[in-house]
Design a protein around this motif. Structure first.
Motif, PDB file in Angstrom:
ATOM      1  N   MET A 378       0.865  -1.180   0.000  1.00 13.70           N
ATOM      2  CA  MET A 378       0.000   0.000   0.000  1.00 13.70           C
ATOM      3  C   MET A 378       0.902   1.229   0.000  1.00 13.70           C
ATOM      4  N   ALA A 379       0.591   2.195  -0.851  1.00 13.01           N
ATOM      5  CA  ALA A 379       1.424   3.384  -1.009  1.00 13.01           C
ATOM      6  C   ALA A 379       0.749   4.601  -0.406  1.00 13.01           C
ATOM      7  N   VAL A 380       1.588   5.532   0.085  1.00 14.29           N
ATOM      8  CA  VAL A 380       1.108   6.825   0.583  1.00 14.29           C
ATOM      9  C   VAL A 380       1.533   7.877  -0.440  1.00 14.29           C
ATOM     10  N   VAL A 381       0.546   8.581  -1.005  1.00 13.79           N
ATOM     11  CA  VAL A 381       0.804   9.580  -2.047  1.00 13.79           C
ATOM     12  C   VAL A 381       0.605  10.976  -1.457  1.00 13.79           C
ATOM     13  N   TYR A 382       1.618  11.816  -1.627  1.00 13.57           N
ATOM     14  CA  TYR A 382       1.545  13.197  -1.154  1.00 13.57           C
ATOM     15  C   TYR A 382       1.226  14.088  -2.348  1.00 13.57           C
ATOM     16  N   ILE A 383       0.095  14.791  -2.296  1.00 15.88           N
ATOM     17  CA  ILE A 383      -0.368  15.628  -3.401  1.00 15.88           C
ATOM     18  C   ILE A 383      -0.359  17.078  -2.954  1.00 15.88           C
ATOM     19  N   GLU A 384       0.348  17.914  -3.704  1.00 16.86           N
ATOM     20  CA  GLU A 384       0.451  19.328  -3.353  1.00 16.86           C
ATOM     21  C   GLU A 384      -0.002  20.190  -4.515  1.00 16.86           C
ATOM     22  N   ASN A 385      -0.886  21.108  -4.218  1.00 14.70           N
ATOM     23  CA  ASN A 385      -1.321  22.105  -5.196  1.00 14.70           C
ATOM     24  C   ASN A 385      -0.708  23.436  -4.789  1.00 14.70           C
ATOM     25  N   ARG A 386       0.034  24.033  -5.672  1.00 14.58           N
ATOM     26  CA  ARG A 386       0.703  25.278  -5.327  1.00 14.58           C
ATOM     27  C   ARG A 386       0.611  26.267  -6.478  1.00 14.58           C
ATOM     28  N   VAL A 387       0.836  27.524  -6.134  1.00 19.13           N
ATOM     29  CA  VAL A 387       0.834  28.590  -7.134  1.00 19.13           C
ATOM     30  C   VAL A 387       2.250  29.122  -7.249  1.00 19.13           C
ATOM     31  N   GLU A 388       2.768  29.194  -8.466  1.00 21.95           N
ATOM     32  CA  GLU A 388       4.111  29.716  -8.698  1.00 21.95           C
ATOM     33  C   GLU A 388       4.045  30.883  -9.671  1.00 21.95           C
ATOM     34  N   THR A 389       4.885  31.844  -9.421  1.00 23.66           N
ATOM     35  CA  THR A 389       4.966  33.014 -10.300  1.00 23.66           C
ATOM     36  C   THR A 389       6.065  32.772 -11.331  1.00 23.66           C
ATOM     37  N   ILE A 390       5.674  32.735 -12.605  1.00 13.55           N
ATOM     38  CA  ILE A 390       6.648  32.533 -13.672  1.00 13.55           C
ATOM     39  C   ILE A 390       6.587  33.719 -14.631  1.00 13.55           C
ATOM     40  N   GLU A 391       7.622  33.858 -15.403  1.00 14.11           N
ATOM     41  CA  GLU A 391       7.693  34.999 -16.327  1.00 14.11           C
ATOM     42  C   GLU A 391       7.367  34.537 -17.743  1.00 14.11           C
ATOM     43  N   GLU A 392       6.365  35.152 -18.335  1.00 14.26           N
ATOM     44  CA  GLU A 392       5.967  34.856 -19.710  1.00 14.26           C
ATOM     45  C   GLU A 392       5.872  36.158 -20.495  1.00 14.26           C
ATOM     46  N   ILE A 407       5.507   8.812  -1.175  1.00 11.23           N
ATOM     47  CA  ILE A 407       6.493   8.975  -0.109  1.00 11.23           C
ATOM     48  C   ILE A 407       6.780   7.668   0.628  1.00 11.23           C
ATOM     49  N   ASN A 408       5.945   6.623   0.389  1.00 11.35           N
ATOM     50  CA  ASN A 408       6.171   5.340   1.049  1.00 11.35           C
ATOM     51  C   ASN A 408       5.313   4.276   0.371  1.00 11.35           C
ATOM     52  N   ALA A 409       5.844   3.068   0.275  1.00  8.16           N
ATOM     53  CA  ALA A 409       5.082   1.920  -0.227  1.00  8.16           C
ATOM     54  C   ALA A 409       5.493   0.717   0.603  1.00  8.16           C
ATOM     55  N   ALA A 410       4.635   0.306   1.554  1.00  8.66           N
ATOM     56  CA  ALA A 410       4.978  -0.757   2.499  1.00  8.66           C
ATOM     57  C   ALA A 410       4.027  -1.944   2.345  1.00  8.66           C
TER      58      ALA A 410
END
Length: 627
Positions: A378-392, A407-410
Motif C-alpha cells: 500500500m502506497a502513501v501519495v503526497y499531493i500538493e497544489n501550489r501557485v508559482e509566479t513565472i515569467e511569460e 512517499i512510502n510503499a509498504a
C-alpha cells in the motif's frame, strides 16, 4: 569587634570574586563578538523527503557553480545539506536559479543570509543574535483561517458515520446531507424517523444537538454540533494550520520565523531575512493532501514510464527520487481521514515505523481493503497544489501546479482498520518525516492572506543604523557626564557600563534571542539606568567622607547603598516581568532586554566597580579620593 574593623578598612575581595569577574568579562567578549561580523548572502540546499545527498551531489553542485564562473566565498556540506556563501547578492540570485534547474525536484534551493562568524568562534558555540523583521527586513503576513469551512468539513466527515450507524441499526433512510448549516437525516415516514432519532441520540448525544422534524411530507432529524465540539474543531484547525505553516516555512531556510496565533482565527507569520517574497507566498498559500492507494503489482512501472501508458485500472506515479511505481486507480482513504500519526520503533523487527489513526469512515474502508490484500503493498501519495509566479513574455504570471509523489510503499502484514503501522522505513528520520506529513501535510481549513507587509533590507539597515546610533549617543553622553561629575570614580563606572553592554549582547546571543527595535529601546533605557546604582554609591561615599576615613567611606558607600539599589531594580524587574507575561511581540522584546539589562547592570555596577576600586584603593593609605 577587631575583625569587623579590619574588614571595614581593608576593602579587599576574596580571589574567587576577582576570578568570577574575569571569567564573566572573557565570556561576554567572546559571545558578543559574532555580532561584529555581519551576514553573507548564501544559498541553502536541502534534500526533499526520502532523498539523500552524497559525494556525487556535492560534485554536481561544485561543477554547476564553476561552469557559471560564480565567485563563491565558501561551500559547506554538513548534515546532508549545502550552505554556499557568496560575496554579493547578484551571484547569490544567479546561483539559486542555476542550482534549482540542475537539481530539480530532488532539492529545495532557498535564499538565506548566513552569519559570517569565524570558525574558531563557531567552534565555541558563539553565534550572533537574530535580528527581527524590523531590523533585518523580510515579510509579514496576517492570515485568516476560514473557520466556517472547517466546521463544514467536520459535518461532511460525519456523513458516512451517520449512514453506517443507521445501516447497522437496520433503519432505512432517504439521505444524509449537509444542509442549512447542519447535518440532516431524512426518512420515509415518521415511524422510521423516530427510530432513527433513538439510534442517533444513543451514539452522538455528546457531539451533536439533535432535533426531530415530524413533518408527514418530509420527516427528518437535524444534527448540529455542540458549542464545545465546534470550539474544539476551530482550535484544532488553527493549531493544525500553524503546524503545517511551520513545516512549509522550513523549506525557505528562515533562521528564526515567527508563527503565532492572533485571536481565535488568525495567524501571524513573520519571515526575517527572506529575500524571495514571492516564493514565501507560494509556499504559504499551497494546499496539500494525502492518499492511500494499493500498488499494482502485475504491471511493469519502467515499461509504463517508457511508453507513457499504464495498464488498465492503474496509474503511473513516482517516488521523490524519480523511481516509477504503478498504483491502482481506486483511493482507499485520504489525508482527511487521518486523525493522528506518531513515529516509533517496531518492537518485533526493531525497525522504524509510523502508527496511524484514522476516523471511523476511514477505518471501515481500510478494513474492507486490507482483508483482501494481505501481502500486497500500500502506497502513501503526497499531493500538493501550489501557485508559482513565472515569467511569460516579460510579464509575471501566476500558474497553478499539482505534484503527486509517493512517499512510502509498504507491505500489508495483516488486516487492520482505523489503527495500523507503516513499516519498511529506512531510518527514524524518515519515520518522523512521514508522521509529520501525515499529521500536517494538509491544511485543516483554507486560509486567506488578509495583510501583507514587506520590509526591505535597506529599511531594516536604516533601523539598525538609527538604533545603533541611539545606543552610541546615549552611551557617550553618560560616559561624559559620569567622567565630569565623579572624575576617576566616574571613569570606573564607565568601564562597568561598557562591560554591561557587552554582557547584554553576549546573553542575547547565547539565548539566540531575536533583537527588534523595541529591544534596542530596552538597551538604550538600560544604559541610562545602569549608572543609577553607581550614582547612589558615589554620592553615599561623598557623604561618608565628611565623617569617616577613606577606606570606611568606600566600604560604607557600597554597603549602605545596596538596599536602595536592590529595591529600585527589583521593582523595575517586576514591571518587566509583567510586560513579558501580558505583552505580545514587540512588548516582549522590550521586556526581555530590559530584564537582562537590569540583572547585568547590578552585577557590573556593584561587583564590577567594587572590584576595580578595591584594586586601586584597597589596603592602601589614601588621604583623598578622586570623586
Amino acid at each position: 569587634m577587631f575583625q569587623t574593623q579590619q574588614k571595614l578598612i581593608t576593602n579587599q575581595y576574596p580571589a574567587w570574586k576577582y576570578l568570577l569577574l574575569v571569567v564573566a568579562t572573557v565570556i561576554g567578549i567572546l559571545y558578543a563578538m559574532p555580532n561584529l561580523f555581519g551576514d553573507d548572502p548564501a544559498v541553502q540546499i536541502s534534500p526533499v523527503k526520502s532523498v539523500v545527498f552524497n559525494a556525487e551531489t556535492e560534485k554536481q553542485v561544485e561543477q554547476t557553480l564553476q561552469k557559471a564562473q560564480l565567485d563563491v566565498k565558501s561551500s559547506v556540506f554538513e548534515n546532508g545539506k549545502f550552505l554556499i556563501r557568496f560575496k554579493n547578492t547578484e551571484d547569490q540570485l544567479k546561483a539559486k536559479s542555476l542550482l534549482k534547474d540542475e537539481l530539480g525536484r530532488q532539492a529545495v534551493v532557498a535564499l538565506n543570509l548566513a552569519p559570517a562568524t569565524p570558525a574558531w568562534l563557531q567552534a565555541l558555540g558563539a553565534q550572533p543574535m537574530y535580528l527581527g523583521l524590523d531590523l533585518r527586513g523580510g515579510v509579514h503576513f496576517l492570515m485568516d483561517v476560514d473557520m466556517e469551512a472547517a466546521e463544514k468539513k467536520a459535518y461532511e466527515r460525519y456523513i458516512d458515520e451517520v449512514k453506517a450507524a443507521l445501516r447497522d441499526a437496520k433503519v432505512r433512510y432517504l439521505s444524509v446531507e449537509v444542509e442549512n448549516g447542519g447535518l440532516e437525516a431524512k426518512f420515509r415516514d415518521i415511524e422510521t424517523e423516530k427510530t432513527g432519532m433513538q439510534v442517533l441520540a444513543g451514539q452522538y448525544s455528546d457531539t451533536f444537538i439533535l432535533s426531530s422534524v415530524e413533518d408527514s411530507a418530509a420527516p427528518k432529524v437535524t444534527m448540529r454540533l455542540t458549542d464545545k465540539t465546534v470550539a474544539e474543531i476551530k482550535k484544532y484547525a488553527l493549531q493544525q494550520n500553524i503546524t503545517t505553516l511551520r513545516n512549509r516555512i522550513n523549506e525557505l531556510g528562515v533562521a528564526e520565523p515567527v508563527i503565532q496565533q492572533q485571536g481565535d482565527r488568525r495567524i501571524v507569520v513573520q519571515l526575517p531575512g527572506v529575500q524571495d517574497t514571492a516564493r514565501a507566498k507560494e509556499i504559504l498559500g499551497a494546499t496539500a493532501t494525502l492518499e492511500f492507494r494499493l500498488v499494482e503489482e502485475k504491471g511493469d512501472p519502467y515499461q509504463a514510464e517508457k511508453t507513457g501508458y499504464a495498464p488498465n485500472g492503474s496509474l503511473l506515479y513516482h517516488f521523490r527520487n524519480g523511481t516509477p511505481i504503478l498504483l491502482q486507480r481506486r483511493t482507499i482513504v485520504s489525508g482527511e481521514n487521518v486523525v493522528n500519526a506518531q513515529s516509533g520503533i517496531d518492537p518485533q523487527q526493531g525497525s522504524s515505523m509510523v502508527s496511524v489513526t484514522l476516523d471511523g469512515a476511514g477505518g471501515r474502508k481500510m478494513l474492507a481493503t486490507t482483508k483482501q490484500n494481505v501481502g500486497n503493498r500500500m502506497a502513501v501519495v503526497y499531493i500538493e497544489n501550489r501557485v508559482e509566479t513565472i515569467e511569460e513574455n516579460g510579464q509575471k504570471v501566476k500558474k497553478r501546479f499539482t505534484t503527486k509523489d509517493v512517499i512510502n510503499a509498504a507491505v500489508i502484514r495483516g488486516q487492520f482498520a482505523d489503527r495500523f503501522q507503516i513499516t519498511g522505513l529506512d531510518s527514524p528520520q524518515e519515520a518522523q518525516d512521514l508522521a509529520l506529513l501525515l499529521r500536517a501535510g494538509a491544511l485543516a481549513a483554507p486560509m486567506e492572506i488578509v495583510e501583507e507587509r514587506t520590509v526591505g533590507p535597506s529599511l531594516g539597515q536604516d533601523n539598525i543604523d538609527q538604533g545603533f546610533m541611539s545606543v552610541v549617543v546615549g552611551f557617550i553622553l553618560v560616559l561624559i557626564l559620569m567622567g565630569w561629575r565623579y572624575k576617576l570614580f566616574g571613569m570606573v563606572a564607565n568601564v562597568a557600563l561598557t562591560l554591561n553592554l557587552v554582557i547584554i549582547v553576549a546573553i542575547l546571543s547565547m539565548l539566540q534571542a531575536t533583537l527588534t527595535l523595541p529591544g534596542i529601546a530596552g538597551i538604550v533605557l538600560t544604559v541610562g539606568m545602569a549608572v543609577d546604582a553607581n550614582v547612589l554609591i558615589f554620592e553615599r561615599i561623598r557623604e561618608e567622607l565628611k565623617n569617616s576615613s577613606v577606606q570606611s567611606a568606600i566600604y560604607a558607600g557600597y554597603e549602605k547603598a545596596f538596599v536602595t539599589i536592590a529595591d529600585a531594580n527589583i521593582t523595575t524587574l517586576l514591571a518587566a516581568v509583567v510586560l513579558f507575561s501580558f505583552g505580545t511581540g514587540p512588548i516582549k522584546g522590550f521586556a526581555i532586554t530590559l530584564s537582562i539589562g537590569i540583572l547585568t547592570s547590578m552585577f557590573t555596577a556593584i561587583l564590577g566597580t567594587r572590584a576595580i576600586i578595591n584594586i586601586m584603593y584597597g589596603n592602601k593609605r589614601v588621604e583623598k579620593l578622586s570623586i
